[in-house]
Design an enzyme around this catalytic site. Structure first.
Site, PDB file in Angstrom:
ATOM      1  N   SER A 122     -33.465   0.381  33.909  1.00 56.03           N
ATOM      2  CA  SER A 122     -32.133   0.695  33.386  1.00 56.03           C
ATOM      3  C   SER A 122     -31.228  -0.527  33.438  1.00 56.03           C
ATOM      4  CB  SER A 122     -31.540   1.800  34.271  1.00 56.03           C
ATOM      5  OG  SER A 122     -30.158   1.903  34.081  1.00 56.03           O
ATOM      6  N   TYR A 146     -28.781   4.442  42.611  1.00 57.51           N
ATOM      7  CA  TYR A 146     -29.670   4.627  41.462  1.00 57.51           C
ATOM      8  C   TYR A 146     -30.193   3.275  40.969  1.00 57.51           C
ATOM      9  CZ  TYR A 146     -31.039   5.288  36.586  1.00 57.51           C
ATOM     10  OH  TYR A 146     -31.733   5.249  35.392  1.00 57.51           O
ATOM     11  N   LYS A 150     -34.079   1.593  41.212  1.00 54.06           N
ATOM     12  CA  LYS A 150     -34.837   1.116  40.040  1.00 54.06           C
ATOM     13  C   LYS A 150     -35.216  -0.352  40.221  1.00 54.06           C
ATOM     14  CE  LYS A 150     -35.121   3.868  36.766  1.00 54.06           C
ATOM     15  NZ  LYS A 150     -36.200   4.879  36.647  1.00 54.06           N
TER      16      LYS A 150
END
Ligand SMILES: NC(=O)c1ccc[n+]([C@@H]2O[C@H](COP(=O)([O-])OP(=O)(O)OC[C@H]3O[C@@H](n4cnc5c(N)ncnc54)[C@H](O)[C@@H]3O)[C@@H](O)[C@H]2O)c1
Length: 341
Positions: A122, A146, A150
């Site tokens: 992302s 988050y 990742k």
């Protein structure tokens, strides 16, 4: 032609890749615990669905072995930025630790030639970028759990691929949007947090759309994002897979259009296409929200020959609206109680 394990294939982005994979002659198998996905998004494609969690390593090993998997498209993850701050341990467990387990099982299943891996990362790994547009070499300084979960997997993937002699591609999506409604695919997040479906919902039910900040240093004061049609993301996955099968070395690609649209531009687009007002409620900025995120996708264009075909804002919004209409008629997907006439 490859046997492809698609983790998270019952989710929004993953389900869009199933049709193109089959059309390209590959054999996909979906692995998804349905915690945030829907079997109804897999069913139209006639692809086998194994319901299981990444943490179930025995099941993963069996699925890899029984299907003689050659490549893995790894979509399965938890993907709510806000939730990640409330439950960081859960995010690291699923997105990082359980994903490491997947890589370890893939290596153990065929140590002499482990499956190639395409990983859905992302733009959240870049945090607040100092320079736009964002290239692959831009500093990766995520600002929430988050993004960090990742980025940790990006690093693990690089290291394990080198150690165990498999190849991998990391694809960093910017804002995935739109739908392939004609093939039964679209967005079904519950709760929905993405701008375009929320703006469509506001046009339908009149509940105001929250705008987080109108005092950014942007032309209209609202934040600017790079929206990429999910069908273009699907074609990038096929290109990345074919690249690895053809012997390409491990690398990463940013996926976006290179064009930004502000929140208000999206609102006006939804109003124009739906011919309804989108009521808005202006609020303060969210902590750490960058004023603009714009992708430099020239590396994907050069190496994968990838060109987005569907990512004009009108097309994205029109497809998302068509999906919203259709979604309500599909049993099991009608969670949001909204009606689009
Ligand atoms: N949607 C976006 O705008 C966007 C942007 C950048 C990156 N991504 C990444 O793309 C991927 C797909 O995103 P999405 O929007 O389709 O999300 P999604 O929530 O719709 O899909 C994720 C899927 O993974 C499954 N899953 C979650 N945890 C699992 C587990 N432990 N075991 C097995 N399956 C599990 C869910 O049931 C769901 O079907 C994610 O990795 C996300 O981080 C998405």
């Amino acid at each position: 032609m490859a046997n492809v394990l698609v983790t998270g294939g019952a989710g929004y982005v993953g389900c869009h890749v199933l049709g193109p994979l089959k059309q390209a002659g590959h054999h996909p198998v979906v692995f998804d615990d349905l915690s945030r996905g829907f079997s109804e998004l897999v069913a139209p494609h006639g692809v086998p669905l194994v319901v299981g969690a990444l943490a179930d390593r025995a099941l993963l090993r069996r699925v890899l072995d029984q299907n003689q998997i050659d490549a893995i498209l790894h979509f399965a993850a938890l993907a709510y930025v806000g939730e990640s701050s409330e439950q960081p341990d859960h995010y690291y467990q699923v997105n990082t630790v359980d994903a490491l387990g997947l890589l370890q099982e893939a290596v153990a299943y065929r140590p002499e030639k482990p499956p190639a891996v395409v990983f859905s990362s992302s733009c959240a790994v870049f945090g607040v970028p100092p320079v736009l547009p964002i290239r692959e070499l831009s500093p990766r300084v995520p600002i929430n759990p988050y993004g960090r979960s990742k980025l940790a997997l990006e690093w693990m993937l690089e290291d394990l691929a080198r150690q165990h002699r498999f190849t991998s591609v990391t694809l960093r999506y910017f804002n995935a949007a739109g739908a392939d409604h004609q093939n039964g695919c679209g967005e079904c997040h519950a709760p929905e947090t993405h701008l375009i479906p929320l703006a469509i919902q506001a046009a339908i039910d009149g509940v105001p759309l929250s705008i987080h900040g109108d005092d950014f240093e942007t032309p209209d004061g609202t934040a600017i994002r790079d929206f990429i049609h999910v069908r273009d993301l699907a074609s990038a996955h096929i290109a990345a897979l074919d690249y690895l099968i053809a012997g390409g070395f491990s690398t990463d690609f940013n996926l976006g259009t290179g064009r930004g649209h502000s929140v208000l531009e999206v609102v006006h687009c939804v109003e124009r296409l739906s011919q309804r007002p989108v009521p808005i409620r202006k609020g303060p900025r969210r902590l750490g929200d960058p004023p603009a995120l714009i992708c430099d996708a020239s590396k994907a264009r050069q190496i994968l020959n990838w060109i987005p075909h569907y990512s004009g804002l009108d097309r994205i919004v029109a497809d998302a609206m068509a999906w919203e209409r259709q979604r309500q008629a599909i049993k099991g997907l009608g969670r949001r109680a909204v009606v689009l006439s």
